[in-house]
Motif scaffolding. Structure first.
Motif, mmCIF file in Angstrom:
data_model
loop_
_atom_site.group_PDB
_atom_site.id
_atom_site.type_symbol
_atom_site.label_atom_id
_atom_site.label_comp_id
_atom_site.label_asym_id
_atom_site.label_seq_id
_atom_site.Cartn_x
_atom_site.Cartn_y
_atom_site.Cartn_z
ATOM 1 N N VAL A 1 0.865 -1.178 0.000
ATOM 2 C CA VAL A 1 0.000 0.000 0.000
ATOM 3 C C VAL A 1 0.903 1.230 0.000
ATOM 4 O O VAL A 1 1.885 1.300 0.758
ATOM 5 N N GLY A 2 0.567 2.198 -0.839
ATOM 6 C CA GLY A 2 1.355 3.424 -0.896
ATOM 7 C C GLY A 2 2.490 3.349 -1.902
ATOM 8 O O GLY A 2 2.646 2.363 -2.626
ATOM 9 N N TYR A 3 3.311 4.394 -1.905
ATOM 10 C CA TYR A 3 4.380 4.493 -2.890
ATOM 11 C C TYR A 3 5.741 4.052 -2.351
ATOM 12 O O TYR A 3 6.617 3.681 -3.129
ATOM 13 N N TRP A 4 5.923 4.113 -1.044
ATOM 14 C CA TRP A 4 7.180 3.694 -0.449
ATOM 15 C C TRP A 4 6.929 3.376 1.029
ATOM 16 O O TRP A 4 5.886 3.720 1.582
ATOM 17 N N PRO A 5 7.868 2.704 1.698
ATOM 18 C CA PRO A 5 7.667 2.392 3.116
ATOM 19 C C PRO A 5 7.437 3.660 3.943
ATOM 20 O O PRO A 5 8.080 4.695 3.721
ATOM 21 N N ASP A 6 6.489 3.560 4.872
ATOM 22 C CA ASP A 6 6.125 4.692 5.742
ATOM 23 C C ASP A 6 5.600 5.886 4.953
ATOM 24 O O ASP A 6 5.713 7.038 5.387
ATOM 25 N N TYR A 7 5.036 5.610 3.774
ATOM 26 C CA TYR A 7 4.429 6.673 2.973
ATOM 27 C C TYR A 7 3.349 7.381 3.796
ATOM 28 O O TYR A 7 2.479 6.729 4.387
ATOM 29 N N PRO A 8 3.386 8.721 3.886
ATOM 30 C CA PRO A 8 2.477 9.437 4.807
ATOM 31 C C PRO A 8 1.010 9.415 4.399
ATOM 32 O O PRO A 8 0.140 9.634 5.234
ATOM 33 N N GLY A 9 0.719 9.146 3.126
ATOM 34 C CA GLY A 9 -0.674 9.173 2.684
ATOM 35 C C GLY A 9 -1.346 7.822 2.664
ATOM 36 O O GLY A 9 -2.378 7.644 2.001
ATOM 37 N N LEU B 1 -0.540 -7.394 -5.569
ATOM 38 C CA LEU B 1 -1.664 -6.505 -5.281
ATOM 39 C C LEU B 1 -1.073 -5.216 -4.743
ATOM 40 O O LEU B 1 -0.541 -5.181 -3.620
ATOM 41 N N VAL B 2 -1.140 -4.170 -5.556
ATOM 42 C CA VAL B 2 -0.458 -2.918 -5.268
ATOM 43 C C VAL B 2 -1.508 -1.821 -5.148
ATOM 44 O O VAL B 2 -2.083 -1.370 -6.143
ATOM 45 N N ALA B 3 -1.775 -1.403 -3.914
ATOM 46 C CA ALA B 3 -2.839 -0.434 -3.642
ATOM 47 C C ALA B 3 -2.255 0.920 -3.262
ATOM 48 O O ALA B 3 -1.205 0.996 -2.617
ATOM 49 N N HIS B 4 -2.949 1.971 -3.675
ATOM 50 C CA HIS B 4 -2.585 3.325 -3.271
ATOM 51 C C HIS B 4 -3.747 3.993 -2.545
ATOM 52 O O HIS B 4 -3.535 4.817 -1.665
ATOM 53 N N GLU B 5 -4.956 3.627 -2.914
ATOM 54 C CA GLU B 5 -6.147 4.124 -2.211
ATOM 55 C C GLU B 5 -7.011 2.974 -1.727
ATOM 56 O O GLU B 5 -7.306 2.853 -0.539
ATOM 57 N N ALA C 1 -3.713 2.314 -9.425
ATOM 58 C CA ALA C 1 -3.138 3.565 -9.908
ATOM 59 C C ALA C 1 -2.217 3.286 -11.084
ATOM 60 O O ALA C 1 -1.694 2.180 -11.237
ATOM 61 N N SER C 2 -2.016 4.306 -11.900
ATOM 62 C CA SER C 2 -1.148 4.170 -13.057
ATOM 63 C C SER C 2 -0.313 5.442 -13.179
ATOM 64 O O SER C 2 -0.191 6.208 -12.219
ATOM 65 N N HIS C 3 0.240 5.673 -14.353
ATOM 66 C CA HIS C 3 1.046 6.865 -14.598
ATOM 67 C C HIS C 3 0.423 7.695 -15.706
ATOM 68 O O HIS C 3 -0.232 7.182 -16.608
ATOM 69 N N GLY C 4 0.658 8.996 -15.607
ATOM 70 C CA GLY C 4 0.301 9.868 -16.708
ATOM 71 C C GLY C 4 1.413 9.861 -17.755
ATOM 72 O O GLY C 4 2.424 9.187 -17.603
ATOM 73 N N TYR C 5 1.187 10.637 -18.818
ATOM 74 C CA TYR C 5 2.196 10.689 -19.880
ATOM 75 C C TYR C 5 2.171 12.024 -20.610
ATOM 76 O O TYR C 5 2.972 12.255 -21.520
ATOM 77 N N GLN C 6 1.296 12.946 -20.199
ATOM 78 C CA GLN C 6 1.016 14.108 -21.041
ATOM 79 C C GLN C 6 2.051 15.214 -20.952
ATOM 80 O O GLN C 6 2.098 16.085 -21.822
ATOM 81 N N ASP C 7 2.891 15.212 -19.915
ATOM 82 C CA ASP C 7 3.980 16.189 -19.854
ATOM 83 C C ASP C 7 5.157 15.615 -20.633
ATOM 84 O O ASP C 7 5.789 14.649 -20.201
ATOM 85 N N PRO C 8 5.496 16.185 -21.784
ATOM 86 C CA PRO C 8 6.549 15.598 -22.623
ATOM 87 C C PRO C 8 7.948 15.739 -22.047
ATOM 88 O O PRO C 8 8.876 15.082 -22.517
ATOM 89 N N ASP C 9 8.121 16.589 -21.014
ATOM 90 C CA ASP C 9 9.449 16.837 -20.471
ATOM 91 C C ASP C 9 9.698 16.131 -19.139
ATOM 92 O O ASP C 9 10.821 16.142 -18.640
ATOM 93 N N LEU C 10 8.673 15.514 -18.571
ATOM 94 C CA LEU C 10 8.796 14.865 -17.272
ATOM 95 C C LEU C 10 8.826 13.357 -17.452
ATOM 96 O O LEU C 10 8.014 12.793 -18.197
ATOM 97 N N PRO C 11 9.781 12.667 -16.817
ATOM 98 C CA PRO C 11 9.806 11.203 -16.933
ATOM 99 C C PRO C 11 8.453 10.588 -16.578
ATOM 100 O O PRO C 11 7.805 11.016 -15.612
ATOM 101 N N ILE C 12 8.043 9.591 -17.338
ATOM 102 C CA ILE C 12 6.742 8.962 -17.123
ATOM 103 C C ILE C 12 6.601 8.464 -15.690
ATOM 104 O O ILE C 12 5.550 8.590 -15.065
ATOM 105 N N GLY C 13 7.678 7.907 -15.146
ATOM 106 C CA GLY C 13 7.629 7.376 -13.797
ATOM 107 C C GLY C 13 7.329 8.407 -12.730
ATOM 108 O O GLY C 13 6.948 8.059 -11.614
ATOM 109 N N GLU C 14 7.512 9.697 -13.048
ATOM 110 C CA GLU C 14 7.227 10.766 -12.094
ATOM 111 C C GLU C 14 5.861 11.402 -12.325
ATOM 112 O O GLU C 14 5.458 12.289 -11.577
ATOM 113 N N GLN C 15 5.154 10.951 -13.344
ATOM 114 C CA GLN C 15 3.823 11.493 -13.630
ATOM 115 C C GLN C 15 2.774 10.572 -13.007
ATOM 116 O O GLN C 15 2.191 9.714 -13.670
#
Length: 231
Positions: free
Chosen positions: A75-83, A103-107, A126-140
């Motif tokens: 659950v979450g994005y990393w260990p001890d993720y605050p959200g 099974l990878v949950a974020h909400e 959850a998935s990733h966005g892609y619409q910012d052409p200058d930002l790595p996909i993994g960060e969207q």
């Protein structure tokens, strides 16, 4: 070159040791690992070794659940993720999760009772966005879209359940399928993307896409035919 007798003895020792690790390494009620979960039901087990168990305080496992080796429950994005939500991943009673499933949950990912997975099934909300052409996909980071799988459903080997999917009660997802959207109760879906293959029509039977009908059958192995009555 190792003597065949010594090699056989070493082999027996390694296998015996692995069987011991397999038993002692399981996550079961009363172990320290199980105590870290939000809840961990009686007679439930997670096979050894697990791949990833992350933020387990947000994971709730019912009674009589069997989870195979090298599974990922997170659950979450990393260990001890605050959200991390309080109930990010909920697995109902008597579920069976095959080896190497993720099974990878974020909400919210929620499985009802008696849900069975084959091996290598992947579920994510959850998935990733892609619409910012200058930002790595993994960060969207994309939106969080809860996933629900109804009681009694079966998800075949290697299937992928995408964010926002709702699968009804006693539904079947064929092996290798990619599922997104809504699957109604008592339906069979398959393909990539998954499409409706067959559905239960009360008073008729299991109706295929071309109108062919398979009868309703009762019992664990469908040995007793009941004709055209609803399940």
């Amino acid at each position: 070159m190792v003597d065949i007798g010594i090699k056989s003895l070493l082999n027996r020792g390694v296998l015996a040791g692995w069987r011991w690790l397999d038993q002692i390494g399981k996550v079961t009620p009363g172990t320290r690992a199980a105590a870290g979960f939000g809840s961990f039901g009686a007679d439930s087990t997670i096979g050894f070794p697990a791949a990833t168990l992350m933020n387990t305080g947000a994971i709730h496992i019912g009674t009589g659940v069997r989870i195979g080796r090298q599974a990922t429950l997170s659950v979450g994005y990393w260990p001890d993720y605050p959200g991390v939500p309080e109930r990010g991943l909920v697995i109902g009673d008597r579920c069976v999760i095959g080896d190497r499933c993720g099974l990878v949950a974020h909400e919210s990912i929620e499985l009802g009772d008696d849900v069975w997975f084959g091996q290598d099934v992947f579920v994510c909300d959850a998935s990733h966005g892609y619409q910012d052409p200058d930002l790595p996909i993994g960060e969207q980071f994309g939106t969080h879209d809860p996933v629900r799988i109804g009681s009694g459903s079966w998800v075949g080997h290697g299937a992928i359940i995408l964010p926002g999917t709702t699968i009804g009660r006693n539904a079947v997802v064929a092996a290798g399928s990619v599922v997104r959207g809504e699957v109604a109760d008592h339906c069979v879906v398959g393909g990539a993307p998954a499409k409706l293959l067959r559905r239960l029509k009360p008073g008729v039977g299991w109706v295929g896409r071309r109108g062919d009908v398979r009868p309703v059958r009762r019992g664990h192995f469908g040995v007793e035919e009941t004709g055209s009555e609803s399940a």
